[in-house]
Motif scaffolding. Structure first.
Motif, PDB file in Angstrom:
ATOM      1  N   PHE A   1       5.904   0.652  12.734  1.00  6.83           N
ATOM      2  CA  PHE A   1       5.528   1.840  11.970  1.00  6.83           C
ATOM      3  C   PHE A   1       5.605   3.138  12.762  1.00  6.83           C
ATOM      4  O   PHE A   1       5.313   4.198  12.233  1.00  6.83           O
ATOM      5  CB  PHE A   1       4.109   1.687  11.395  1.00  6.83           C
ATOM      6  N   PHE A   2       5.996   3.073  14.042  1.00  9.30           N
ATOM      7  CA  PHE A   2       6.086   4.286  14.856  1.00  9.30           C
ATOM      8  C   PHE A   2       7.091   5.246  14.238  1.00  9.30           C
ATOM      9  O   PHE A   2       8.226   4.886  13.954  1.00  9.30           O
ATOM     10  CB  PHE A   2       6.495   3.952  16.295  1.00  9.30           C
ATOM     11  N   GLY A   3       6.638   6.462  13.967  1.00  5.44           N
ATOM     12  CA  GLY A   3       7.525   7.471  13.405  1.00  5.44           C
ATOM     13  C   GLY A   3       7.763   7.361  11.910  1.00  5.44           C
ATOM     14  O   GLY A   3       8.527   8.139  11.346  1.00  5.44           O
ATOM     15  N   VAL A   4       7.099   6.414  11.234  1.00  6.97           N
ATOM     16  CA  VAL A   4       7.260   6.269   9.781  1.00  6.97           C
ATOM     17  C   VAL A   4       6.431   7.359   9.103  1.00  6.97           C
ATOM     18  O   VAL A   4       5.219   7.462   9.298  1.00  6.97           O
ATOM     19  CB  VAL A   4       6.822   4.859   9.319  1.00  6.97           C
ATOM     20  N   MET A  17      -1.365   1.422  13.058  1.00  6.81           N
ATOM     21  CA  MET A  17       0.009   1.233  12.588  1.00  6.81           C
ATOM     22  C   MET A  17       0.976   2.168  13.306  1.00  6.81           C
ATOM     23  O   MET A  17       2.081   1.755  13.684  1.00  6.81           O
ATOM     24  CB  MET A  17       0.088   1.461  11.071  1.00  6.81           C
ATOM     25  N   MET A  18       0.561   3.418  13.529  1.00  8.05           N
ATOM     26  CA  MET A  18       1.437   4.382  14.193  1.00  8.05           C
ATOM     27  C   MET A  18       1.743   3.973  15.637  1.00  8.05           C
ATOM     28  O   MET A  18       2.753   4.387  16.194  1.00  8.05           O
ATOM     29  CB  MET A  18       0.823   5.786  14.169  1.00  8.05           C
ATOM     30  N   GLY A  19       0.872   3.154  16.214  1.00  8.74           N
ATOM     31  CA  GLY A  19       1.082   2.702  17.588  1.00  8.74           C
ATOM     32  C   GLY A  19       1.939   1.458  17.694  1.00  8.74           C
ATOM     33  O   GLY A  19       2.198   0.975  18.804  1.00  8.74           O
ATOM     34  N   THR A  20       2.392   0.918  16.578  1.00 16.46           N
ATOM     35  CA  THR A  20       3.231  -0.282  16.614  1.00 16.46           C
ATOM     36  C   THR A  20       4.699   0.110  16.481  1.00 16.46           C
ATOM     37  O   THR A  20       5.036   1.177  15.970  1.00 16.46           O
ATOM     38  CB  THR A  20       2.879  -1.251  15.457  1.00 16.46           C
TER      39      THR A  20
END
Length: 191
Positions: free
Chosen positions: A134-137, A128-131
């Motif tokens: 969701f990056f920076g969420v 998710m962090m790589g999308t």
């Protein structure tokens, strides 16, 4: 469960039982390596960290499939998720039982499922962090870090449980996860 039992020279009455197949052992130690790499070596923002995470995810998925398709000791039916069985197991230990579980004992089974689920959360939040969505969420990053911290605690508890069970039963569990064989001392029954 098919058992390969041999009497060992040098250990009167000891039996050697083939338990862990090569795929289970390869996945176990490869996941350990992946966790160590991503915990201590790779840059959390780097491509290697991401690739190691994908490799761990792939290994866990293969192991889950092997839990359905593999030999008896590798199957989920050999170590079902059962908190009640874990409580009974603790009571039996306190009463001095002389039972060695060929697969995971009920406490070990709970830990295995815990570790797999935790790795799933770590991998899912890492993806998710790589999308872009969701990056920076913040909550995704927090969940990733919290799951990693839970994994580290779980690994420590897992290792302590292995050491305690080795001491209690005399079965070298780490050696068994390398060789695939459990050496059961004389006087211990198996389940």
């Amino acid at each position: 469960m098919s058992e390969s039992i041999q009497h060992q020279g040098g250990r009167e009455g000891a039996r050697t039982i083939r338990v862990w197949d090569p795929l289970v052992r390869l996945i176990h130690w490869s996941v350990v390596l992946g966790i160590l790499l991503n915990a201590a070596v790779t840059d959390p923002e780097g491509l290697l960290h991401e690739n190691v995470g994908y490799a761990v995810l792939g290994l866990v998925l293969v192991r889950l499939a092997w839990g359905v398709l593999g030999p008896a000791p590798a199957r989920f039916s050999s170590f079902p998720f059962s908190p009640n069985a874990a409580v009974r197991h603790v009571r039996e230990i306190v009463r001095g039982d002389r039972l060695v579980h060929l697969s995971h004992n009920p406490l070990g089974a709970l830990m295995v499922y815990n570790i797999w689920m935790t790795l799933g959360v770590i991998c899912a939040t890492g993806i998710m962090m790589g999308t872009t969505a969701f990056f920076g969420v913040g909550w995704v990053e927090d969940a990733h870090e919290l799951a990693f911290n839970w994994l580290m605690l779980s690994v420590v508890l897992h290792v302590l449980g292995v050491l305690l069970d080795q001491r209690r039963t005399g079965v070298a569990l780490v050696k068994a996860m390398v060789s695939g064989d459990k050496n059961i001392p004389d006087g211990w029954s198996t389940k």
